[in-house]
Design an enzyme around this catalytic site. Structure first.
Site, PDB file in Angstrom:
ATOM      1  N   SER A   1     131.403  77.089  80.839  1.00 24.98           N
ATOM      2  CA  SER A   1     132.481  76.348  81.498  1.00 24.98           C
ATOM      3  C   SER A   1     133.366  75.736  80.423  1.00 24.98           C
ATOM      4  O   SER A   1     132.895  75.465  79.313  1.00 24.98           O
ATOM      5  CB  SER A   1     131.878  75.232  82.361  1.00 24.98           C
ATOM      6  OG  SER A   1     132.867  74.326  82.810  1.00 24.98           O
TER       7      SER A   1
ATOM      8  N   TYR B   1     125.908  68.402  84.287  1.00 25.20           N
ATOM      9  CA  TYR B   1     126.515  69.730  84.369  1.00 25.20           C
ATOM     10  C   TYR B   1     127.192  70.090  83.044  1.00 25.20           C
ATOM     11  O   TYR B   1     126.956  71.161  82.483  1.00 25.20           O
ATOM     12  CB  TYR B   1     127.539  69.799  85.507  1.00 25.20           C
ATOM     13  CG  TYR B   1     128.288  71.112  85.524  1.00 25.20           C
ATOM     14  CD1 TYR B   1     127.696  72.253  86.057  1.00 25.20           C
ATOM     15  CD2 TYR B   1     129.556  71.231  84.965  1.00 25.20           C
ATOM     16  CE1 TYR B   1     128.366  73.473  86.041  1.00 25.20           C
ATOM     17  CE2 TYR B   1     130.223  72.429  84.953  1.00 25.20           C
ATOM     18  CZ  TYR B   1     129.630  73.552  85.489  1.00 25.20           C
ATOM     19  OH  TYR B   1     130.293  74.752  85.468  1.00 25.20           O
TER      20      TYR B   1
END
Length: 178
Positions: A58, A71
């Protein structure tokens, strides 16, 4: 021949007060499962002298993200792990690529309990476009790739800004989304 390690989920909100089970579940899926699958399939690829591993990270891998801390930390792991494995696999016939997408038009935001307006969603990349970037980069033997021009621009800007400013700007953005 190809492993696309794309399983993962996020959870928005303050770490303090969050459910520990959800945070540990994120670590299990985003890190432990990714390592286990890669460890299980990489030896066969190396033995054959061909194959590719595409690890989906990400853009959050490039910054600490308050209100999305676990995350983002798991995706920083994916980035570091992928780049290290790419070097280890050099000369084996196996490529390892870390793909770092930004906002993508999937159910990710909904599952992560993020408050995203319809206008913002217009700028999300299509999953097929993200997949194409990853697969092309993987077949070209790239070590790391960020999908989308705006995401590349954002990551570049992160390198230029002092970390204190990055943390505070990201905090403002993600506090509104959580």
């Amino acid at each position: 021949e190809v492993l696309v390690n794309n399983a993962g989920f996020g959870g928005a909100g303050e770490f303090n007060g969050s459910l520990l089970e959800k945070q540990l579940g994120m670590v299990q899926v985003n890190i432990n499962s990714l390592v286990a699958l890669t460890h299980g399939l990489l030896p066969g690829m190396i033995a054959r002298g061909s194959g590719s591993v595409l690890l989906v990270g990400s853009v959050n891998a490039f910054m600490p993200v308050p209100y999305f801390a676990v995350y983002s930390a798991t995706k920083a792991f994916v980035r570091s792990f992928g780049e290290a494995l790419a070097v280890e696999c050099r000369g084996t016939g196996v490529s390892v690529t870390a793909l770092h997408p930004g906002a993508t038009a999937t159910e990710f935001m909904e599952v992560a309990d993020m408050k995203v307006g319809r206008l913002i969603e217009v700028g999300f990349m299509k999953p097929s476009a993200v997949a194409k970037v990853g697969l092309v980069a993987s077949h070209a033997g790239r070590v790391s790739v960020v999908s989308g021009f705006m995401n590349k621009l954002a990551v570049f800007a992160l390198w230029l800004m002092p970390q204190r400013i990055v943390r505070n700007v990201v905090k403002l953005i993600f506090k509104r989304l959580s």
